[in-house]
Design an enzyme around this catalytic site. Sequence first.
Site, short mmCIF file in Angstrom:
data_model
loop_
_atom_site.label_atom_id
_atom_site.label_comp_id
_atom_site.label_asym_id
_atom_site.label_seq_id
_atom_site.Cartn_x
_atom_site.Cartn_y
_atom_site.Cartn_z
N ASN A 1 0.88 -0.94 -0.20
CA ASN A 1 -0.30 0.14 0.02
C ASN A 1 0.91 1.26 -0.41
O ASN A 1 1.59 1.79 1.26
CB ASN A 1 -1.41 -0.40 1.44
N ARG B 1 -3.55 -2.19 -3.08
CA ARG B 1 -3.41 -1.17 -3.13
C ARG B 1 -3.56 -0.23 -4.22
O ARG B 1 -2.46 0.40 -4.33
CB ARG B 1 -3.45 -0.79 -1.86
N HIS C 1 -13.00 3.61 -0.51
CA HIS C 1 -13.30 2.76 0.61
C HIS C 1 -13.32 1.33 -0.08
O HIS C 1 -13.70 0.29 1.49
CB HIS C 1 -13.53 3.06 2.24
N ARG D 1 -9.16 16.62 5.56
CA ARG D 1 -10.57 16.88 4.08
C ARG D 1 -11.52 17.35 4.20
O ARG D 1 -12.48 17.02 5.49
CB ARG D 1 -10.19 15.23 3.17
N GLU E 1 -8.24 -4.14 5.30
CA GLU E 1 -8.02 -4.04 3.75
C GLU E 1 -6.88 -5.24 3.45
O GLU E 1 -7.38 -5.97 2.23
CB GLU E 1 -8.42 -3.04 3.78
#
Length: 404
Positions: A8, A92, A180, A240, A378
């Site tokens: 990742n 990823r 996600h 964000r 994940e």
Amino acid sequence: METILVVNAGSSSVKFQVYAIEGEGTLRRHIKGQIDGIGSRPRLRASAAGGDALADRAYPIETVPDVPAAMAVAGAWLRDELRVTPIAVGHRVVHGGPDYAKPVLIDHGVVSRLERFVSLAPLHQPHNLAPIRSLLTNFPALPQVACFDTAFHRTHDAVADHYAIPHQLHAEGVRRYGFHGLSYEYIARTLPSVAPDIAKGRVIVAHLGSGASMCALKDGRSVESTMGFTALDGLPMGTRPGQIDPGVVLYLISEKGMPAAKVQDFLYRECGLKGLSGISNDMRELEASTDPHARLAIDCFVYRIGLNAGMLAAALQGLDAFVFTAGIGENSSSIRARVASRLEWLGAVLDAGENARHARLISEAGSGIPVYVIPTDEELMIAQHTLALLMNGQSHNTRSERVS
Ligand code: AMP
């Protein structure tokens, strides 16, 4: 021992995990590590599945100036010191664009197609692709698999993915994607064993971490997401803003004279909990603070989760269960309690004791809907997809074991 490496890669860090492949395709987490401070103060840290430290070492900046160099350092450490030579690497990749609805075995053609989506995820996609390119060059025979954050949401109806803009822009790729997805896919695949009676029902999953979004699941498939064209939309996040009137962006440009790069930096790095609080993007620090701005940041976060739950419940036309996951969702009982109190109109009533001890089911027996805490994984999802593509030429579930 045969292994799969999961990568990742971000702008300043490469996180990796090694999974051992055991009998009948069972995956067991073996090593977890990362190189962070790439280009500034590079540092490799890694531990075994049981938590024992395996490495903690600093590197000169010239040795690890960029992501491909970090990948090379991590790869050499695994190969030379731990004798780990993975049979495949799963990556990823944040953006799969409109076409990729599942993971894909990577070749040069796939990389070229994924490069087209750099403009849709300028802060993530180039860093995701960098280690893929360097491994393709240095280990051309090593199978690599791209797993997308957008893919799980490709089951949305067209009406959910269209912005009200001229069709030509939609055809170019300006549409709602959702992110996600690997986290939501893991939850959707875990629900049948955790809560078989609601796994086929209408479920809202709240992935509340540094990045935060919510997903509406119907029969284990995504029907709606709070994120859209980019990972900026929806809930307020660490840095964000989440949903914001595009007029604010016009104001920044026309009244504040901000060029595009500055606006981008502002929206990705200076807003959200950090912007609201003026203190930190880290929920733990905000919860520990008595500063009124920290309290306002948490209030806004909770309020927006409640609003978005209403929107997703409308998309689902009702609600059968609510799930919390990711760093804040899994660890902050007080945020969960505050969110749940905004879900009372949907039937949720928490059991304070079960919530405080981070139980899997945290709602009262008499609650109108069950509320769960399910830790996401994940990386395991990526390892499963990678192994499935290797074994069957297609990606589907494999037996797995969560070890963390
Ligand atoms: P993630 O991106 O999933 O790793 O989540 C990171 C976020 O989870 C950060 O905002 C952390 O402050 C937050 N977090 C982690 N542990 C806790 C905790 N015990 N209480 C509150 N927030 C937490």
